[in-house]
Design a protein around this motif. Structure first.
Motif, PDB file in Angstrom:
ATOM      1  N   ALA A  66      17.584 -12.260  -6.101  1.00 28.98           N
ATOM      2  CA  ALA A  66      18.250 -11.242  -5.288  1.00 28.98           C
ATOM      3  C   ALA A  66      18.543 -11.812  -3.904  1.00 28.98           C
ATOM      4  N   VAL A  67      19.726 -11.518  -3.386  1.00 33.24           N
ATOM      5  CA  VAL A  67      20.063 -11.901  -2.014  1.00 33.24           C
ATOM      6  C   VAL A  67      20.339 -10.635  -1.223  1.00 33.24           C
ATOM      7  N   VAL A  68      19.691 -10.521  -0.067  1.00 37.37           N
ATOM      8  CA  VAL A  68      19.961  -9.428   0.861  1.00 37.37           C
ATOM      9  C   VAL A  68      20.728 -10.016   2.026  1.00 37.37           C
ATOM     10  N   MET A  69      21.897  -9.463   2.313  1.00 34.17           N
ATOM     11  CA  MET A  69      22.652  -9.900   3.487  1.00 34.17           C
ATOM     12  C   MET A  69      22.391  -8.896   4.593  1.00 34.17           C
ATOM     13  N   GLY A  70      21.771  -9.369   5.686  1.00 34.42           N
ATOM     14  CA  GLY A  70      21.362  -8.479   6.776  1.00 34.42           C
ATOM     15  C   GLY A  70      19.855  -8.419   6.852  1.00 34.42           C
ATOM     16  N   ARG A  71      19.322  -8.389   8.065  1.00 37.85           N
ATOM     17  CA  ARG A  71      17.857  -8.389   8.240  1.00 37.85           C
ATOM     18  C   ARG A  71      17.419  -7.344   9.258  1.00 37.85           C
ATOM     19  N   SER A  72      18.129  -6.200   9.280  1.00 36.36           N
ATOM     20  CA  SER A  72      17.733  -5.156  10.233  1.00 36.36           C
ATOM     21  C   SER A  72      16.415  -4.524   9.786  1.00 36.36           C
ATOM     22  N   ASN A  73      15.752  -3.865  10.753  1.00 38.01           N
ATOM     23  CA  ASN A  73      14.484  -3.211  10.425  1.00 38.01           C
ATOM     24  C   ASN A  73      14.688  -2.013   9.508  1.00 38.01           C
ATOM     25  N   ILE A  74      15.877  -1.388   9.578  1.00 43.20           N
ATOM     26  CA  ILE A  74      16.042  -0.158   8.789  1.00 43.20           C
ATOM     27  C   ILE A  74      16.619  -0.414   7.394  1.00 43.20           C
ATOM     28  N   VAL A  75      17.305  -1.524   7.215  1.00 44.90           N
ATOM     29  CA  VAL A  75      17.862  -1.791   5.874  1.00 44.90           C
ATOM     30  C   VAL A  75      17.414  -3.165   5.328  1.00 44.90           C
ATOM     31  N   GLY A  76      17.878  -4.241   5.947  1.00 46.51           N
ATOM     32  CA  GLY A  76      17.707  -5.577   5.352  1.00 46.51           C
ATOM     33  C   GLY A  76      16.261  -5.941   5.057  1.00 46.51           C
ATOM     34  N   LYS A  77      15.397  -5.845   6.072  1.00 45.76           N
ATOM     35  CA  LYS A  77      14.000  -6.284   5.857  1.00 45.76           C
ATOM     36  C   LYS A  77      13.278  -5.428   4.821  1.00 45.76           C
ATOM     37  N   PRO A  78      13.308  -4.064   4.968  1.00 43.48           N
ATOM     38  CA  PRO A  78      12.619  -3.285   3.929  1.00 43.48           C
ATOM     39  C   PRO A  78      13.236  -3.467   2.542  1.00 43.48           C
ATOM     40  N   MET A  79      14.550  -3.697   2.494  1.00 40.08           N
ATOM     41  CA  MET A  79      15.209  -3.944   1.200  1.00 40.08           C
ATOM     42  C   MET A  79      14.616  -5.187   0.538  1.00 40.08           C
ATOM     43  N   ALA A  80      14.484  -6.244   1.331  1.00 37.14           N
ATOM     44  CA  ALA A  80      13.934  -7.491   0.798  1.00 37.14           C
ATOM     45  C   ALA A  80      12.508  -7.271   0.289  1.00 37.14           C
ATOM     46  N   LEU A  81      11.729  -6.481   1.026  1.00 30.83           N
ATOM     47  CA  LEU A  81      10.334  -6.244   0.627  1.00 30.83           C
ATOM     48  C   LEU A  81      10.248  -5.417  -0.654  1.00 30.83           C
ATOM     49  N   LEU A  82      11.141  -4.442  -0.794  1.00 23.70           N
ATOM     50  CA  LEU A  82      11.128  -3.622  -2.020  1.00 23.70           C
ATOM     51  C   LEU A  82      11.545  -4.458  -3.233  1.00 23.70           C
ATOM     52  N   LEU A  83      12.524  -5.330  -3.044  1.00 28.75           N
ATOM     53  CA  LEU A  83      12.952  -6.207  -4.144  1.00 28.75           C
ATOM     54  C   LEU A  83      11.816  -7.153  -4.527  1.00 28.75           C
ATOM     55  N   LEU A  84      11.131  -7.665  -3.514  1.00 29.43           N
ATOM     56  CA  LEU A  84       9.990  -8.548  -3.746  1.00 29.43           C
ATOM     57  C   LEU A  84       8.893  -7.810  -4.512  1.00 29.43           C
ATOM     58  N   ALA A 125       0.850  -1.192   0.000  1.00 25.82           N
ATOM     59  CA  ALA A 125       0.000   0.000   0.000  1.00 25.82           C
ATOM     60  C   ALA A 125       0.890   1.247   0.000  1.00 25.82           C
ATOM     61  N   PRO A 126       0.329   2.415  -0.378  1.00 25.28           N
ATOM     62  CA  PRO A 126       1.143   3.629  -0.380  1.00 25.28           C
ATOM     63  C   PRO A 126       1.619   3.981   1.029  1.00 25.28           C
ATOM     64  N   GLY A 127       2.785   4.567   1.120  1.00 21.75           N
ATOM     65  CA  GLY A 127       3.359   4.952   2.420  1.00 21.75           C
ATOM     66  C   GLY A 127       4.804   5.327   2.212  1.00 21.75           C
ATOM     67  N   PHE A 128       5.440   5.826   3.275  1.00 14.39           N
ATOM     68  CA  PHE A 128       6.850   6.181   3.153  1.00 14.39           C
ATOM     69  C   PHE A 128       7.714   4.929   3.220  1.00 14.39           C
ATOM     70  N   ARG A 129       8.661   4.830   2.304  1.00 18.36           N
ATOM     71  CA  ARG A 129       9.603   3.710   2.267  1.00 18.36           C
ATOM     72  C   ARG A 129      10.917   4.159   2.901  1.00 18.36           C
ATOM     73  N   PRO A 130      11.578   3.303   3.683  1.00 16.60           N
ATOM     74  CA  PRO A 130      12.848   3.691   4.308  1.00 16.60           C
ATOM     75  C   PRO A 130      13.883   4.139   3.256  1.00 16.60           C
ATOM     76  N   CYS A 131      14.600   5.204   3.612  1.00 16.62           N
ATOM     77  CA  CYS A 131      15.417   5.928   2.623  1.00 16.62           C
ATOM     78  C   CYS A 131      16.549   5.085   2.033  1.00 16.62           C
ATOM     79  N   THR A 132      17.232   4.303   2.863  1.00 20.15           N
ATOM     80  CA  THR A 132      18.395   3.572   2.345  1.00 20.15           C
ATOM     81  C   THR A 132      17.981   2.496   1.336  1.00 20.15           C
ATOM     82  N   PRO A 133      17.038   1.611   1.679  1.00 20.75           N
ATOM     83  CA  PRO A 133      16.609   0.628   0.666  1.00 20.75           C
ATOM     84  C   PRO A 133      15.997   1.281  -0.568  1.00 20.75           C
TER      85      PRO A 133
END
Ligand SMILES: NC(=O)c1ccc[n+]([C@@H]2O[C@H](COP(=O)([O-])OP(=O)(O)OC[C@H]3O[C@@H](n4cnc5c(N)ncnc54)[C@H](OP(=O)(O)O)[C@@H]3O)[C@@H](O)[C@H]2O)c1
Length: 282
Positions: free
Chosen positions: A162-180, A134-142
Motif C-alpha cells: 500500500a502507498v499513502v500519498m500525504g503525511r498529514s496528522n489527520i489523514v496520511g499518517k493515521p491512514m498508514a497506521l491503519l493499513l499497517l 490499543a483501543p481508541g478512537f480512529r480518525p474518521c477519514t482514514p
C-alpha cells in the motif's frame, strides 16, 4: 479495463442506517448519543462540512448541538467552552471543526478535549493508541477508507503493498497506521519524495491525500490496483474533484473511488459511528 467504482455514498448510507438502528436501541436504555460541534469563523467549506455532519446526526437519531464563534475568538474562551463540554454528561462526542484561526493553537485545543469524547481521534492519547494498536478512537477519514477496502473484501492486507500519498496528522499518517495494522506493507510518500511514481507503480492499494488535482495519473498506477481518492479540490472550471486523474486512472485501476461521492460521505458515517461508540462506552 475499466475500474469498478467504490460508491462511498451508498456504503455510507448503509452504515448510517445500521447506526440508526443501534442508536434507537441505545436510546431505549435511556442514553441519547450527543455530539457537540464547535466552529470558529466563517470558512465556507467548514460551514458546509458542519451542516452535513449535523444533518447526518439528526437522521441517525443522534442529538447534536452547535456553537458558532466569531473568527476573533480568543483561545482561552474556546478552551473554557471545551472544558464545559467535557463535563457535560449529555455530550458524548466533541468535534472542533478545523482549521482554526491563527490566534488559536490547534494542538492545545485538541489536547483540551477529553480523550473519551475525542470522536475525531486527533488527541495524542488516541493517536498513541493507534500507534500502539490499543483501543481508541480512529480518525474518521482514514477509518472510512478502511471500510471502503473492507467493502470489496480487503480486510486482511497481508502480502499487499500500500502507498499513502500525504503525511498529514489527520489523514496520511493515521491512514498508514491503519493499513499497517491490517498487515499491509506500507510506504508513505510526501512532498519531499523525489519519485513517488516509483512507489505507486508497485502498489496494490494507493490512497491519495495530497490536496492537489491530478496528483495521481494513469502512468503511476499498477493495472488492477485499488485507488482511494481522499482529495477535495476545485478544478480550473470550479468543479469539485479529487487528487486522482479519475478519467485516465479508471482505465487502469481495478477499483476506484469517485469525488464527490467517495471518501467524503464515509468520513461522516465514521463520525456518527465514533459518536455512538462514545455514548455506548465501547
Ligand atoms: N474526503 C474527506 O472527508 C477529507 C477529509 C480530510 C481531508 N480531505 C482532503 O484531502 C486532501 C489532503 O488533506 P490533508 O488535510 O491531509 O492535507 P495537508 O495537511 O495539506 O497535507 C497534504 C500532504 O500531501 C503531501 N504532498 C504534497 N505534495 C505531494 C506530492 N506531490 N506527492 C506526495 N505527497 C505530497 C504533503 O507533504 P509534506 O508533509 O511534505 O508537506 C502533505 O503531507 C485535501 O484535498 C483535503 O481537502 C478530505
Amino acid at each position: 479495463m475499466t475500474a469498478q467504482l467504490i460508491d462511498g455514498k451508498a456504503l455510507g448510507l448503509r452504515i448510517r442506517a445500521q447506526i440508526k438502528v443501534r442508536t434507537e436501541a441505545l436510546k431505549r436504555t435511556g442514553i441519547t448519543p450527543g455530539l457537540a460541534v464547535v466552529l470558529v469563523g466563517g470558512d465556507p467549506a467548514s460551514q458546509i462540512y458542519v451542516r452535513n455532519k449535523m444533518k447526518a446526526c439528526a437522521e441517525a437519531g443522534i442529538h447534536s448541538t452547535f456553537a458558532h464563534y466569531e473568527s476573533t475568538l480568543g483561545e482561552a474562551e474556546l478552551l473554557d467552552h471545551i472544558r464545559a463540554l467535557n463535563e457535560n454528561p449529555a455530550v458524548h462526542g466533541i468535534l472542533v471543526q478545523l482549521p482554526l484561526p491563527p490566534q488559536i493553537h490547534v494542538g492545545r485545543v485538541i489536547e483540551s478535549i477529553a480523550p473519551a469524547k475525542d470522536v475525531d481521534g486527533f488527541h495524542p492519547v488516541n493517536v498513541g493508541a493507534l500507534v500502539a494498536g490499543a483501543p481508541g478512537f480512529r480518525p474518521c477519514t482514514p477509518l472510512g477508507c478502511m471500510k471502503m477496502l473492507e467493502s470489496i473484501g480487503l480486510t486482511d492486507l497481508a502480502g499487499r503493498k500500500a502507498v499513502v500519498m500525504g503525511r498529514s496528522n489527520i489523514v496520511g499518517k493515521p491512514m498508514a497506521l491503519l493499513l499497517l495494522a491490517a498487515n499491509a506493507t506500507v510506504t508513505v510518500c510526501h512532498s519531499k519524495t523525489p519519485d513517488a511514481a516509483h512507489f505507486t507503480r508497485e502498489a496494490d492499494i494507493v490512497v491519495c491525500a495530497v490536496g492537489r488535482p491530478g496528483t495521481l495519473t494513469a502512468d503511476m498506477v499498477k493495472p488492477g490496483a485499488v485507488v482511494i481518492d481522499v482529495g477535495i479540490n476545485r478544478n480550473a472550471a470550479g468543479k469539485l474533484c479529487g487528487d486522482v486523474d479519475f478519467e485516465s486512472v479508471r482505465q487502469v485501476a481495478g477499483h476506484i473511488t469517485p469525488v464527490p461521492g467517495g471518501v467524503g460521505p464515509m468520513t461522516i458515517a465514521m463520525l456518527l459511528s465514533n459518536t455512538l461508540d462514545a455514548a455506548a462506552h465501547l
